[in-house]
Enzyme design. Structure first.
Site, short mmCIF file in Angstrom:
data_model
loop_
_atom_site.label_atom_id
_atom_site.label_comp_id
_atom_site.label_asym_id
_atom_site.label_seq_id
_atom_site.Cartn_x
_atom_site.Cartn_y
_atom_site.Cartn_z
N HIS A 14 -51.14 -11.01 -0.59
CA HIS A 14 -51.96 -11.69 0.43
C HIS A 14 -53.35 -12.10 -0.04
O HIS A 14 -54.36 -11.60 0.45
CB HIS A 14 -52.08 -10.82 1.70
CG HIS A 14 -50.77 -10.60 2.39
ND1 HIS A 14 -50.67 -10.04 3.63
CD2 HIS A 14 -49.51 -10.86 1.99
CE1 HIS A 14 -49.39 -9.96 3.97
NE2 HIS A 14 -48.67 -10.45 2.99
N GLU B 20 -47.29 -18.93 11.56
CA GLU B 20 -48.04 -19.78 12.50
C GLU B 20 -48.62 -21.02 11.83
O GLU B 20 -49.00 -20.99 10.67
CB GLU B 20 -49.24 -19.00 13.07
CG GLU B 20 -48.89 -17.74 13.83
CD GLU B 20 -50.15 -17.02 14.34
OE1 GLU B 20 -51.28 -17.44 14.01
OE2 GLU B 20 -49.96 -16.04 15.09
N GLN C 157 -48.34 -11.23 -6.07
CA GLN C 157 -48.66 -12.58 -5.58
C GLN C 157 -49.92 -13.13 -6.22
O GLN C 157 -50.34 -14.24 -5.92
CB GLN C 157 -48.82 -12.53 -4.05
CG GLN C 157 -47.53 -12.16 -3.33
CD GLN C 157 -47.74 -11.92 -1.82
OE1 GLN C 157 -48.82 -12.17 -1.28
NE2 GLN C 157 -46.71 -11.44 -1.16
N TYR D 166 -42.04 -5.25 9.17
CA TYR D 166 -40.82 -5.33 8.38
C TYR D 166 -39.94 -4.14 8.74
O TYR D 166 -40.42 -3.00 8.79
CB TYR D 166 -41.14 -5.33 6.89
CG TYR D 166 -41.93 -6.56 6.49
CD1 TYR D 166 -41.33 -7.81 6.46
CD2 TYR D 166 -43.29 -6.47 6.19
CE1 TYR D 166 -42.06 -8.94 6.14
CE2 TYR D 166 -44.02 -7.59 5.86
CZ TYR D 166 -43.41 -8.83 5.83
OH TYR D 166 -44.13 -9.95 5.51
CA LIG Z 1 -52.52 -15.83 15.18
#
Ligand SMILES: [Ca+2]
Length: 394
Positions: A171, A265, A109, A286
């Site tokens: 990430h 979120e 990533q 996962y």
């Molecule tokens: Ca949160």
């Protein structure tokens, strides 16, 4: 001899015909290329609940485009994850990437991430670029600025390096936004080290930070006086924030983050607040394991909305243009695994309705921005990535 001359005559006679064929072939090819490029620019009509709109391909052939910045005067800069900063001028992609971009650790990533123009770009020509930078211990998110001369980046200067650097290539967070007072917000992922880092104020991982445009610390940052805390931290307890938008007409900072399996979120980001990861989550590991059996704890913020299953919310923007009046005030979120644009209707701080746009296109959407023209621009996360534009039907 006579025969040879005859043959030559035949050959000569054949030559104009071959040329003619070549000319016809070339014309056909040019026509085809023209039709194809006209096809690219052609608007694809779409219907949604509140507006009809068209999707136009502004550019294609970008390598996993990640972030975009609109500059005064009409230029647009787009980052490619594998290291290119690309210029779109007069609506066309300039062939060569800009010279002078930061060297990114382009793996997994990681790579070049977001790009943002300084609020006073017209005076100082600064653009800010986030990227995965390698160094001792592995890699981490960094932010550099450089001056855009018009055809190159000059005077590259690193203004922030997340600490510590760690192994792995997931990430990084990396989204950038300037606040109205001219400070720079940077989102930082937990680097997949979920057991500790996001809750640890002595680590940059799993945080949203706020710095001045030269990398120094605003004196009113929430943890500047706390011993052992990183002074850049604005909020913490995040997993991997790639959505960051300031809500027009308010001082609110909204963020979007990837959950694990489920539990993506959208949050309203407040100074000093704890967003809970990994102590509270609406997602699971996962494959179905438990990360936390709690979805709420005291002194931890609740999301405005969460998604189970995941849609993988990346770049997002509030729409406040005049081209789509009924979309005014809505939040548009690019979904990667969800492969659509999620439109959220808000009433105050509550989400009252949702709609998935471009679902049939099946494109992973890395970023959503409103252009200065009031149209909505999207980046598709592909090796042949595109810049798409949503505009009212012609
Ligand atoms: Ca949160």
């Amino acid at each position: 001899m006579k025969r040879r001359r005859q043959n030559k005559a035949l050959t000569q006679a054949a030559t104009p015909s071959a040329e003619a064929q070549w000319v016809v072939g070339t014309l056909a090819l040019i026509t085809l290329v023209f039709l194809l490029s006209a096809g690219l620019a052609q608007a694809k009509p779409m219907q949604s609940e509140l507006h009809k709109f068209s999707v136009v391909t502004v550019a294609s052939g970008l390598n996993h485009p990640w972030g975009m910045a609109f500059l005064p005067g009409g230029d647009m800069l787009v980052t490619e994850r594998n290291g290119g900063v690309r210029l779109i001028r007069d609506g066309k992609l300039v062939k060569q990437p800009l010279v002078g971009a930061p060297k990114a650790y382009a793996r997994g990533q990681g790579g070049l991430l977001d790009i943002a123009a300084h609020p006073k770009f017209a005076e100082n020509r600064y653009v800010y670029i986030s990227y995965a930078g390698s160094g001792e211990g592995g890699a981490g998110t960094e932010v550099a600025r450089a001056k855009f001369t018009g055809d190159a980046l000059e005077g590259l200067e690193v203004v922030f390096k997340a600490n510590p650097k760690t192994s792995g290539s997931a990430h990084y967070g990396g989204r950038l936004a300037f606040t109205p007072s001219g400070d720079l917000l940077v989102t930082l992922g937990d680097r997949y080290a979920r057991m500790k880092e996001a809750q640890d104020l002595n680590s940059h991982m799993g945080k949203v930070i706020r710095i001045r445009d030269d990398g120094s610390i605003p004196s009113d940052n929430p943890f500047t006086k706390r011993e052992g805390a990183k002074p850049e931290i604005y909020s913490y307890g995040h997993r991997n924030v790639q959505g960051l938008a300031l809500r027009p007409g308010s001082n609110q900072i909204w963020t979007g983050e990837f959950g694990p399996q489920g539990g993506d979120e959208i949050n309203i980001d407040k100074p000093g607040a704890n967003y809970g990861w990994p102590k509270i989550t609406y997602g699971e590991d996962y494959g179905g394991g438990v990360i936390s059996d709690k979805t709420a704890l005291p002194n931890m913020e609740q999301p405005v909305v969460y998604w189970r299953p995941s849609i993988s919310p990346s770049g997002m923007t509030f729409y406040d243009g005049d081209k789509f009046p009924k979309w005014k005030g809505n939040l548009f979120v690019g979904a990667l695994s969800g492969a659509h644009v999620r439109r959220l209707t808000l009433q105050g701080d509550k989400v009252t309705a949702q709609e998935a746009l471009l679902e049939d296109e099946g494109e992973r959407i890395r970023d959503v921005r409103q252009g200065p023209d009031g149209f909505i621009y999207l980046l598709t996360d592909e090796s042949n990535g595109k810049i798409l534009r949503l505009e009212p039907p012609q």
